[in-house]
Enzyme design. Structure first.
Site, short mmCIF file in Angstrom:
data_model
loop_
_atom_site.label_atom_id
_atom_site.label_comp_id
_atom_site.label_asym_id
_atom_site.label_seq_id
_atom_site.Cartn_x
_atom_site.Cartn_y
_atom_site.Cartn_z
N TYR A 97 95.92 53.90 42.67
CA TYR A 97 95.19 54.41 41.50
C TYR A 97 93.84 54.93 41.99
O TYR A 97 93.13 54.25 42.74
CB TYR A 97 95.02 53.29 40.46
CG TYR A 97 93.94 53.62 39.47
CD1 TYR A 97 94.06 54.73 38.64
CD2 TYR A 97 92.78 52.85 39.37
CE1 TYR A 97 93.05 55.06 37.76
CE2 TYR A 97 91.78 53.18 38.50
CZ TYR A 97 91.91 54.29 37.69
OH TYR A 97 90.91 54.62 36.82
N ASP A 168 98.53 45.14 42.31
CA ASP A 168 98.21 45.72 41.01
C ASP A 168 99.53 45.84 40.25
O ASP A 168 100.38 46.66 40.57
CB ASP A 168 97.56 47.09 41.22
CG ASP A 168 97.06 47.69 39.90
OD1 ASP A 168 97.67 47.40 38.85
OD2 ASP A 168 96.09 48.45 39.92
#
Ligand code: PLP
Length: 361
Positions: A97, A168
């Site tokens: 990300y 994540d």
């Protein structure tokens, strides 16, 4: 009351963190206070507050660990990064990300850490990068390339190398993956996304295991939240718990729809490539017409909301390279789709009409 144990995730979603004693409200209250009368468990809400416990309990039950809520996913990422000693080595995906990648690249540029960017699908390359590493950052499927990593294998390699591992888990959610049970030390969520699920809060959460390392990390994260002031607002935490109650239903529904859309998009002449890992509610497509075509599709949809973020009940669409900070291995014409819980045929009609309309304009 005795409950069957272990409970399934869908049941945890509904019941974890919910008061059950006689006379108690069925939902925990919103605790709006910054301070507490001396002599009890809590002193000051930047340090601890009963406002956080029900949501932390619920996410902890789902991820099978102990959870700590923070003011955003990036606050959670910062708390993890703060555990790396000065000069420490961090291994991270080249297509993580972009916010996390930006955070790590800045820390590297400042000389605080040494960053090794890897292709998570190349296990041998990750194993090599893990030699001497302090922390390994894992994200699977990755945002937005949807690359899938072999988490159990990478987590075993991290443990063997003595590196702390963080996963994540924002995209899969604990409904589809529970990384602590695969050997991760820390699970991170942007709770802004699926956990809260309604695009109405910004929130992060970290979950740690019950071994010695997990307990040490929890204490370090708690200390960081307290000293850096990365505490969430009570109302946000309450809304996130309210949203979490339907997580299993939302993920199941959106995943079923995403599979249908992925298959139909694969047949559409305007689509060059569909990036769909086979489960979950996120997918990406590379359009044939590049950046301009992709941007026009985004503004041509009526139902799909042209906005950043993901994991809400509403479907969202965005060309990721519109951001200069998005890594350049992401194609210019890549559209990221976050599939919501609307009717599948309505979503398909809207999306295919946008693709057809732009193609024939
Ligand atoms: C996979 C992933 N991790 C972390 C974050 C950061 O979370 P937040 O925006 O809640 O700070 C995001 C945000 O988009 C994300 O998509």
């Amino acid at each position: 009351m005795t409950t069957p144990d272990p409970l399934a995730p869908a049941t945890h979603c509904v019941h974890a963190g919910r008061p059950h004693a006689p006379g108690e409200p069925v939902n925990p209250p919103v605790v709006l206070t910054s301070t507490f009368a001396h002599g009890g468990e809590h002193t000051y809400a930047r340090e601890s507050s009963p406002a956080f416990a029900p949501f932390e309990e619920a996410v902890g039950a789902l991820e099978e660990g102990r959870a700590l809520v923070l003011s955003s996913g990036m606050a959670a990422a910062s708390a993890v990064l703060a555990t790396v000693p000065a000069g420490g080595v961090v291994v991270a995906p080249r297509s993580a990300y972009m916010g996390v990648l930006g955070l790590l690249r800045e820390a590297s540029a400042d000389g605080r850490i040494a960053l090794r960017e890897v292709d998570l699908t190349d296990v041998a390359a990750v194993e090599e990068a893990l030699v001497g590493a302090d922390l390994v950052w894992l994200e699977s499927p990755g945002n937005p390339l949807m690359e899938v990593a072999d988490l159990p294998r990478l987590l075993a390699a991290a443990r063997a190398a003595g590196a702390t591992s963080v996963v994540d888990n924002t995209f899969p959610t604990p409904i589809l993956a529970r990384p602590l049970t695969m050997g991760a030390d820390v699970v991170l969520h942007s709770a802004t996304k699926y956990l809260a699920g309604h695009s109405d809060v910004v929130l992060g959460i970290l979950v740690t295991g019950d071994d010695e390392r997990g307990r040490g990390l929890y204490d370090a994260f708690h200390h960081h939240r307290h000293l850096h002031g990365a505490v969430p607002g009570p109302m946000e935490v309450w809304l996130a718990l309210r949203g979490l109650r339907t997580l299993a239903l939302r993920v199941e529904r959106a995943s079923t729809t995403a599979a249908v859309l992925a298959s139909r998009l694969g047949e559409h002449p305007a689509i060059e490539r569909v990036r769909y890992p086979g489960s979950g509610a996120m997918l990406a497509v590379d359009v044939r017409g590049g950046a301009e075509f992709a941007e026009r599709v985004c503004t041509a949809t009526r139902l799909w909301v042209h906005s950043t973020s993901l994991g809400g009940v509403e479907s969202q669409i965005e060309r990721r390279r519109r951001y200069p900070s998005e890594p350049d291995i992401v194609p210019e014409g890549l559209l990221r789709l976050s599939v919501g819980i609307e009717d599948v045929e309505d979503l398909w009609r809207d999306l295919s009409a946008a693709l057809d309309g732009v193609a024939t304009a």
